[in-house]
Scaffold this motif. Structure first.
Motif, short mmCIF file in Angstrom:
data_model
loop_
_atom_site.label_atom_id
_atom_site.label_comp_id
_atom_site.label_asym_id
_atom_site.label_seq_id
_atom_site.Cartn_x
_atom_site.Cartn_y
_atom_site.Cartn_z
N GLU A 43 1.29 3.60 -8.01
CA GLU A 43 1.22 5.47 -7.15
C GLU A 43 0.65 5.98 -7.57
O GLU A 43 0.60 7.18 -6.65
CB GLU A 43 3.22 5.05 -6.93
CG GLU A 43 3.73 6.11 -5.81
CD GLU A 43 5.29 6.23 -5.59
OE1 GLU A 43 5.33 7.27 -5.05
OE2 GLU A 43 6.00 5.56 -6.56
N LEU A 44 0.55 6.20 -8.99
CA LEU A 44 -0.21 7.50 -9.41
C LEU A 44 -1.61 7.92 -9.08
O LEU A 44 -1.53 8.92 -8.56
CB LEU A 44 0.08 8.03 -10.86
CG LEU A 44 -0.89 8.72 -11.55
CD1 LEU A 44 0.03 10.78 -11.26
CD2 LEU A 44 -0.51 8.72 -12.92
N ASP A 45 -2.32 6.75 -8.97
CA ASP A 45 -4.13 7.08 -8.27
C ASP A 45 -3.62 7.57 -6.86
O ASP A 45 -4.12 7.94 -6.46
CB ASP A 45 -3.93 5.23 -8.36
CG ASP A 45 -4.84 4.54 -9.92
OD1 ASP A 45 -4.40 5.61 -10.45
OD2 ASP A 45 -4.46 3.34 -9.91
N ALA A 46 -2.51 6.60 -6.26
CA ALA A 46 -2.48 6.97 -4.44
C ALA A 46 -2.40 8.47 -4.68
O ALA A 46 -2.95 9.48 -3.36
CB ALA A 46 -1.70 6.09 -3.81
N ALA A 47 -1.32 9.02 -5.35
CA ALA A 47 -0.71 10.84 -5.38
C ALA A 47 -2.17 11.25 -5.57
O ALA A 47 -2.55 12.05 -5.12
CB ALA A 47 -0.32 10.94 -6.27
N LEU A 48 -2.96 10.66 -6.48
CA LEU A 48 -4.40 11.74 -7.19
C LEU A 48 -5.30 11.61 -6.16
O LEU A 48 -5.85 12.74 -5.75
CB LEU A 48 -4.90 11.40 -8.21
CG LEU A 48 -3.41 11.52 -9.61
CD1 LEU A 48 -4.57 10.69 -10.15
CD2 LEU A 48 -3.72 12.99 -10.19
N MET A 85 1.08 -1.06 0.51
CA MET A 85 -0.05 -0.19 0.15
C MET A 85 0.93 1.54 0.26
O MET A 85 1.99 1.20 0.75
CB MET A 85 -0.48 0.00 1.01
CG MET A 85 -1.74 1.02 0.88
SD MET A 85 -2.95 1.14 2.49
CE MET A 85 -1.70 1.92 3.89
N TYR A 86 0.31 2.44 -0.79
CA TYR A 86 0.70 3.39 -0.66
C TYR A 86 0.85 4.38 -0.22
O TYR A 86 -0.50 4.52 1.06
CB TYR A 86 0.79 4.30 -1.83
CG TYR A 86 1.26 3.41 -3.41
CD1 TYR A 86 2.41 3.06 -3.44
CD2 TYR A 86 0.34 2.75 -3.82
CE1 TYR A 86 2.39 2.03 -5.26
CE2 TYR A 86 0.56 1.93 -4.98
CZ TYR A 86 1.51 2.00 -5.40
OH TYR A 86 2.61 0.95 -6.83
N PRO A 87 1.76 5.24 0.54
CA PRO A 87 1.83 6.21 1.82
C PRO A 87 1.21 6.96 1.76
O PRO A 87 -0.49 7.51 3.17
CB PRO A 87 3.70 6.22 2.10
CG PRO A 87 3.80 5.05 1.54
CD PRO A 87 3.37 5.12 0.36
N ASP A 88 0.82 7.83 1.18
CA ASP A 88 0.07 8.65 0.40
C ASP A 88 -1.79 7.72 0.66
O ASP A 88 -2.54 9.07 0.90
CB ASP A 88 -0.57 9.22 -1.41
CG ASP A 88 0.95 9.45 -1.75
OD1 ASP A 88 1.50 10.77 -0.95
OD2 ASP A 88 1.43 9.56 -2.61
N LEU A 89 -1.86 6.83 0.80
CA LEU A 89 -3.33 6.00 1.28
C LEU A 89 -3.44 6.10 2.69
O LEU A 89 -4.76 5.58 3.12
CB LEU A 89 -3.49 5.20 0.53
CG LEU A 89 -3.25 4.83 -0.88
CD1 LEU A 89 -3.33 3.40 -1.45
CD2 LEU A 89 -4.49 5.72 -1.49
N ALA A 90 -2.56 5.84 3.15
CA ALA A 90 -2.68 6.30 4.94
C ALA A 90 -3.80 6.78 4.84
O ALA A 90 -4.50 6.73 6.12
CB ALA A 90 -1.55 6.34 6.14
N PRO A 91 -3.95 8.22 5.05
CA PRO A 91 -5.01 9.21 5.28
C PRO A 91 -6.49 8.39 5.22
O PRO A 91 -7.39 8.82 6.46
CB PRO A 91 -5.36 10.16 4.92
CG PRO A 91 -4.11 10.24 4.21
CD PRO A 91 -3.33 9.15 4.21
N ILE A 92 -6.76 7.60 3.88
CA ILE A 92 -7.93 6.89 3.59
C ILE A 92 -8.65 5.81 4.32
O ILE A 92 -9.41 5.77 4.14
CB ILE A 92 -8.24 7.21 2.20
CG1 ILE A 92 -7.81 8.33 1.35
CG2 ILE A 92 -9.14 5.89 1.49
CD1 ILE A 92 -7.76 8.37 0.10
#
Length: 168
Positions: free
Chosen positions: A51-56, A1-8
């Protein structure tokens, strides 16, 4: 899992455990949260596979919990907490599908290449089942699970299969 998804993952897990609370004390709450977090993490990995999906989604936001609250009848009027804006409706719906159907959860784990640990989701013990009785009850999950079940089934190539229905 990408770090950008942690808040979700954190917010959606919190929403699920509030909407379907554990019945016992602190240990039951922790066990239910662990199961919810595994389901949400798996759903997020499926929903945002790159990673792009998570960043978006980190930039645009997840959408919030308002519709989920309305569907479940939750009274959130007195809770303007900022975490609620990070709840992802599709991830919550997919997580509800996974929690309510062991077969669907197994298919989802097989579709994720990272090999993460999902033991509490896939093979919950008796204590896990007792702790998350509401969180795993297919009839109670149905309104949330039904929101985006078709997309999950299509993603997993299960449309029209027996795995498309939750286990009772």
């Amino acid at each position: 899992m990408y770090p950008d998804l942690a808040p979700i993952v954190a917010a959606t897990t919190q929403w699920l455990t509030r909407a379907y609370p554990a019945g016992g004390g602190a240990v039951d709450r922790a066990l239910a949260e662990a199961q919810a977090r595994q389901a949400v993490s798996l759903a997020a990995a499926l929903r945002y596979p790159t990673e792009l999906d998570a960043a978006l989604v980190a930039v645009t936001g997840a959408g919030g919990a308002d519709r989920l609250d309305w569907i479940t009848g939750a009274d959130s009027a007195g809770d303007p907490a900022p975490w609620r804006t990070w709840v992802d409706e599709t991830v919550a719906s997919w997580a509800a599908c996974l929690l309510g159907s062991p077969e669907l959860a197994a298919a989802a784990v097989a579709a994720v290449p990272d090999g993460a640990e999902f033991r509490r989701l896939l093979v919950p013990g008796d204590r896990d089942h007792r702790a998350a009785a509401l969180l795993r009850h297919p009839d109670l999950l149905a309104p949330v699970a039904g929101l985006h079940r078709a997309e999950l089934l299509a993603l997993l190539s299960l449309t029209g299969s027996e795995d498309a229905t939750p286990a009772a």
